[in-house]
Design an enzyme around this catalytic site. Structure first.
Site, mmCIF file in Angstrom:
data_model
loop_
_atom_site.group_PDB
_atom_site.id
_atom_site.type_symbol
_atom_site.label_atom_id
_atom_site.label_comp_id
_atom_site.label_asym_id
_atom_site.label_seq_id
_atom_site.Cartn_x
_atom_site.Cartn_y
_atom_site.Cartn_z
ATOM 1 N N LYS A 192 -27.468 12.111 -28.556
ATOM 2 C CA LYS A 192 -28.529 13.043 -28.929
ATOM 3 C C LYS A 192 -29.729 12.873 -28.009
ATOM 4 C CE LYS A 192 -31.945 12.814 -31.762
ATOM 5 N NZ LYS A 192 -32.935 13.511 -30.919
ATOM 6 N N CYS A 300 -41.408 3.342 -19.995
ATOM 7 C CA CYS A 300 -41.366 2.182 -20.900
ATOM 8 C C CYS A 300 -41.850 0.913 -20.199
ATOM 9 C CB CYS A 300 -39.953 1.983 -21.407
ATOM 10 S SG CYS A 300 -38.741 1.923 -20.090
ATOM 11 N N GLU A 397 -48.856 0.420 -26.606
ATOM 12 C CA GLU A 397 -48.261 1.214 -25.535
ATOM 13 C C GLU A 397 -48.898 2.606 -25.572
ATOM 14 O OE1 GLU A 397 -44.210 2.582 -26.082
ATOM 15 O OE2 GLU A 397 -43.761 2.046 -24.023
HETATM 16 P P1 NAD Z 1 -39.066 8.073 -30.228
HETATM 17 O O1 NAD Z 1 -38.684 6.741 -30.754
HETATM 18 O O2 NAD Z 1 -40.016 8.880 -31.004
HETATM 19 O O3 NAD Z 1 -37.757 8.976 -30.088
HETATM 20 C C1 NAD Z 1 -36.649 8.561 -29.343
HETATM 21 C C2 NAD Z 1 -35.424 9.293 -29.863
HETATM 22 O O4 NAD Z 1 -35.173 8.903 -31.205
HETATM 23 C C3 NAD Z 1 -35.545 10.808 -29.879
HETATM 24 O O5 NAD Z 1 -34.305 11.347 -29.507
HETATM 25 C C4 NAD Z 1 -35.838 11.120 -31.348
HETATM 26 O O6 NAD Z 1 -35.404 12.374 -31.744
HETATM 27 C C5 NAD Z 1 -35.038 10.036 -32.040
HETATM 28 N N1 NAD Z 1 -35.523 9.660 -33.363
HETATM 29 C C6 NAD Z 1 -36.785 9.736 -33.857
HETATM 30 N N2 NAD Z 1 -36.822 9.245 -35.118
HETATM 31 C C7 NAD Z 1 -35.565 8.844 -35.421
HETATM 32 C C8 NAD Z 1 -34.971 8.221 -36.545
HETATM 33 N N3 NAD Z 1 -35.667 7.924 -37.628
HETATM 34 N N4 NAD Z 1 -33.655 7.916 -36.501
HETATM 35 C C9 NAD Z 1 -32.936 8.175 -35.399
HETATM 36 N N5 NAD Z 1 -33.435 8.764 -34.301
HETATM 37 C C10 NAD Z 1 -34.733 9.094 -34.311
HETATM 38 O O7 NAD Z 1 -39.522 7.821 -28.753
HETATM 39 P P2 NAD Z 1 -40.015 8.896 -27.690
HETATM 40 O O8 NAD Z 1 -41.404 9.258 -28.027
HETATM 41 O O9 NAD Z 1 -39.004 9.990 -27.534
HETATM 42 O O10 NAD Z 1 -39.937 8.032 -26.344
HETATM 43 C C11 NAD Z 1 -40.941 7.191 -25.956
HETATM 44 C C12 NAD Z 1 -40.564 5.755 -26.256
HETATM 45 O O11 NAD Z 1 -39.340 5.393 -25.614
HETATM 46 C C13 NAD Z 1 -41.599 4.804 -25.702
HETATM 47 O O12 NAD Z 1 -41.931 3.827 -26.662
HETATM 48 C C14 NAD Z 1 -40.872 4.168 -24.513
HETATM 49 O O13 NAD Z 1 -41.360 2.906 -24.173
HETATM 50 C C15 NAD Z 1 -39.469 4.137 -24.964
HETATM 51 N N6 NAD Z 1 -38.528 3.999 -23.831
HETATM 52 C C16 NAD Z 1 -37.907 2.811 -23.625
HETATM 53 C C17 NAD Z 1 -37.050 2.636 -22.538
HETATM 54 C C18 NAD Z 1 -36.357 1.302 -22.286
HETATM 55 O O14 NAD Z 1 -35.395 1.280 -21.525
HETATM 56 N N7 NAD Z 1 -36.791 0.217 -22.883
HETATM 57 C C19 NAD Z 1 -36.823 3.698 -21.661
HETATM 58 C C20 NAD Z 1 -37.483 4.899 -21.897
HETATM 59 C C21 NAD Z 1 -38.332 5.035 -22.992
#
Ligand code: NAD
Length: 790
Positions: A192, A300, A397
């Site tokens: 997803k 990230c 962050e």
């Molecule tokens: P997010 O956690 O809001 O969402 C990430 C994904 O999870 C999306 O697809 C979203 O639809 C889904 N999601 C949201 N709530 C959910 C739930 N309760 N259950 C299951 N899925 C759910 O994050 P974001 O705002 O899309 O992305 C930014 C974050 O991602 C930042 O914190 C960043 O640091 C992190 N990130 C980490 C890496 C890494 O490799 N460590 C890489 C890229 C981004």
């Protein structure tokens, strides 16, 4: 303006990337049927759609099908149907499919880049030169792993159907990081993407159709948190791979607790960018531009905390400001643009809110003098100085173009400041003295360290975090393990402890107290509550008493384990010698331990002797492996080497099983020690005297105080106390299913690495209950990138 005039003002003219192909692609799709399930394009069962818009203008790009739980069911069913054939296909067959995906992506490289830029807002230079080529490299690299599976991962099998959830900041690249290793391992997937950025995943699904990916092997569903939660909770999924925020990562950890699903979490970060006074400042400034303003800081591993040595702080800040003034903010499709818009209005508002709060808490926020485009979600690059370590800009962050600056005086202070965060994803170290940089790198709590560089990634090198940045690695050999499972010699289902023994108050003034005490910080100590537990023999008689450990005793044991520096800092050879010595001393007391086993478990004399002998053999094994289970050196396609170092996880809590109580205890504690961890062990509740008898053996084997701590008592209670303790880094649970589930759910505070037998014990006598599978749990892999050349 003619060329001569332009030359004199040195301004860039517009250099827009053509978007007509991307627009034609957008116009030619029915996005209300955007769910790619079982090789077909489907509308969402509930008929709902969500909007995806262009961050540079706010204009609607498409209304995309929004999957509901029934759609996720269908996708999981399709993945499950495709699994037997795909997992049984040869490595060569899977390699061909992965390679074909990579090649097909190469043919559509430009379309991918333009679509990514339109949908996400990242500058075309980045999507064209970084995101898309790296994504392609991932598929081609993993084609090789598919074929090397039997050779490099003997005894391991693909985990099955995998649910994958990704964020919006690197939509295609994160998709590649997830799908490529899963397919190589023989898994099928339901992925997803994030709801802000669905487009390149839809193009990718089309590529799968063309590249001959069998139907159902890759399923891509669109939707938001609801669809994500349906994936996380689906019983037909064997592994969840998540990249996103730490908040959602914690929700997922809790939701999957006790389900037996394998889990990897790639979460947020607050990475330090450390500049020592002997650094090449101009290079450091260029590194910094890449470190924090790449993808508008929505990265990230963004180097969002600049730690600069006091003596050069003013000079460096002046250079940074000059460079910031030259950053070009504008249309992301312009090839000269450095900084595009943020992904969405909500993100822009969040960033503004955090800056305002940072300023309220005393930070001085500076921005270059530039005009923003009149529409779109743009934000100027921002430099925050005067930031105290507790300021929100130093701790949270921001995920935006904001750099928080702090100074340090010496190396120790730099390390302390760098580690003063709940995250642990990445760090950059800048110094012309490579000795200094390599002295600092191992002391940083971060999964990736770049020396004199930043944001270097490669498919062959693992990426992932420590602490609340999550667990698991993506890329390379470590990344493959996330999609494989080892065949473990499963033993009996563990029944919850039914010990009817009631706590007994320890009598004051008893001349000889025969209660076995707790073992904390190298000393035998009374339990804080002053209660003990009676231990029965196999014949139901009183064998003795042990201390009834409590929350306070666990706290003391964890403090002792954390304070013990000499064990993690000892050389692997030293640790090996101590483990050999332990084995030697245990063998000197063979008869006594065998008799104890017979008395408590009822094992016959031969079985008891065999268990002690195997325990000694296992100590020997891990003594020998202590200096052999080592890291690797990668040679990525760059002028750099990447040192994949094995580091101890830290303080590891171990809840040991009742079966084969001596062997089970040693089979868990010894590998943890061999890799340099310090341990807080809770021995079998039924047979704790075998562990308490070990105190003396430990005491005269040169094990440093605090390296091993043993707290006897009620397993179910103590497991949960260990799980909740935020200074425990790892937790191994070989106890009943209910306790494992509760402890997993309670482990979210610091996202400790939990390894649970899910209520099953192992056949500890089997050779498969030893070796690499255990050692891998006892380490973190840190990838240190060291560039070379002038
Ligand atoms: P997010 O956690 O809001 O969402 C990430 C994904 O999870 C999306 O697809 C979203 O639809 C889904 N999601 C949201 N709530 C959910 C739930 N309760 N259950 C299951 N899925 C759910 O994050 P974001 O705002 O899309 O992305 C930014 C974050 O991602 C930042 O914190 C960043 O640091 C992190 N990130 C980490 C890496 C890494 O490799 N460590 C890489 C890229 C981004």
């Amino acid at each position: 303006m003619n060329i001569l005039e332009r030359y004199h003002v040195m301004e860039y003219g517009p250099a827009p990337e053509a978007r007509n192909e991307a627009d034609a692609w957008l116009a030619g799709r029915d996005f209300s049927k955007a769910l790619f399930i079982g090789g077909d394009w489907k509308a969402a069962g509930g008929g709902k759609t969500f909007d995806t818009s262009e961050p540079s203008s706010g204009k609607l790009l498409a209304k995309v099908s929004d999957a509901n739980a029934a759609d996720i069911d269908a996708a999981v069913a399709a993945a499950a149907k495709a699994l037997p054939k795909w997992s049984a296909s040869s490595g060569y067959q899977r390699a061909k499919v992965l390679y074909a995906i990579g090649r097909a992506m190469q043919r559509h490289q430009r379309l991918f880049a333009v679509l990514e830029t339109i949908d996400n807002g990242k500058p075309i230079r980045e999507s064209r030169d970084i995101d898309v080529p790296l994504a392609i490299r991932h598929f081609i690299h993993h084609a090789g792993w598919a074929q090397a599976l039997d050779r490099d991962f003997p005894g391991q099998k693909g985990v099955g159907v995998v649910g994958q959830i990704i964020p919006w900041n690197f939509p295609l690249l994160m998709l590649a990081w997830k799908i490529a290793p899963a397919l190589a391992a023989g898994c099928t997937v339901v992925l997803k993407p994030a709801e802000f950025t669905p487009l390149t995943s839809i193009l990718f699904a089309e590529i799968c159709e063309r590249a001959g990916v069998p139907k159902g092997v890759v399923n891509i569903v669109q939707g938001g948190p609801e669809a994500g939660a349906a994936i996380v909770n689906h019983p037909g999924i064997q592994k969840i791979a998540f990249t996103g925020s730490s908040e959602v990562g914690k929700i997922i950890r809790k939701a999957t607790a006790g389900s037996g699903k394998k889990l990897s979490l790639e979460l947020g970060g607050k990475s330090a960018f450390i500049v020592f006074e002997d650094a090449d400042l101009d290079s450091a400034v260029e590194g910094l531009v890449d470190g924090i303003w790449f993808n508008q800081g929505q990265v990230c591993c963004a180097g969002s905390r600049l730690l600069v040595q006091e003596g050069i702080a003013d000079a460096l800040i002046a250079k940074v400001k000059t460079r910031m003034s030259r950053l070009r903010v504008g249309s992301p499709l312009d090839k000269n643009t450095d900084i595009g818009p943020l992904v969405d209005l909500t993100q822009l508002d969040r960033v503004k809110g955090l800056i305002a709060e940072g300023a309220r808490q005393g930070a001085v926020c500076w921005q270059p003098d530039a005009t923003l485009p009149s529409s779109g979600y743009y934000h100027l690059p921002t430099l925050a100085t005067g930031v105290s370590p507790a300021n929100i800009l130093a701790q949270e962050e921001v995920f935006g173009p904001v750099l928080a600056t702090m100074t340090f005086r010496n190396t120790e202070e730099a390390i302390e400041l760098a580690n003063n965060t709940r995250y642990g994803l990445a760090a950059s170290v800048w110094s012309e003295n490579v000795n200094l940089a390599l002295h600092v790198a191992p002391q940083l709590k971060a999964g990736v360290v770049w020396v004199n560089g930043t944001n270097m990634f490669d498919a062959a090198c693992g990426f992932g975090g420590y602490r609340e940045s999550g667990f698991g690695r993506e890329g390379g050999r470590e990344g493959m393990f996330e999609y494989l499972s080892a065949k473990l010699p499963l033993g009996p289902v563990i029944k919850p402890a039914t010990s009817s023994a009631q706590p007994v108050e320890q009598a004051d003034g008893v001349a000889i107290d025969r209660t076995a005490k707790l073992f904390i910080g190298g000393k035998q100590v009374r339990p804080d509550g002053n209660y003990s537990l009676a231990v029965a023999t196999a014949k139901g008689k009183l064998a003795g008493e042990v201390g009834l450990g409590s929350r306070k005793d666990i706290r003391d044991a964890v403090s002792a384990a954390r304070a013990c520096k000499s064990w993690p800092e000892a050389t692997a050879y030293n640790r090996s010698q101590v483990l050999y010595y332990l084995a030697e001393n245990l063998s000197g007391r063979m008869e006594e331990f065998a008799a104890r086993l017979t008395e408590l478990t009822g094992a016959n004399a031969k079985a008891a002797r065999d268990e002690v002998e195997l325990s000694i053999e296992r100590l020997f094994l891990y003594a020998g492996l202590a200096d052999k289970f080592e890291g690797r050196v990668h040679q990525p396609p760059a002028r750099a080497v990447t040192l994949a170092l094995h580091e101890p996880v830290g303080v590891v809590g171990i809840v040991a099983p009742d079966d084969q109580p001596l062997l089970g205890f040693i089979s868990l504690v010894a590998p943890a020690l061999a890799m340099g961890n310090t341990v807080v062990a809770v021995p079998s509740e039924r047979y704790p005297l075998l562990a308490t008898d070990l105190y003396q053996v430990i005491e005269y084997s040169d094990v440093p105080a605090g390296a091993v701590n043993i707290v006897t008592g009620r397993t179910a209670e103590l497991a949960v106390v260990l799980a909740k303790h935020d200074d425990v880094d790892g937790l191994w649970l070989f106890t009943d299913a209910d306790t494992c589930a509760k402890a997993e759910a309670e482990s979210i505070g610091n996202l400790k690495r939990v390894w649970s037998g899910n209520g099953r014990s192992l056949d500890w006598a089997s050779e498969d209950a030893s070796g690499d599978v255990f050692l891998r749990r006892a380490i973190e892999v840190k990838n240190v990138w060291v560039p070379y050349g002038d």
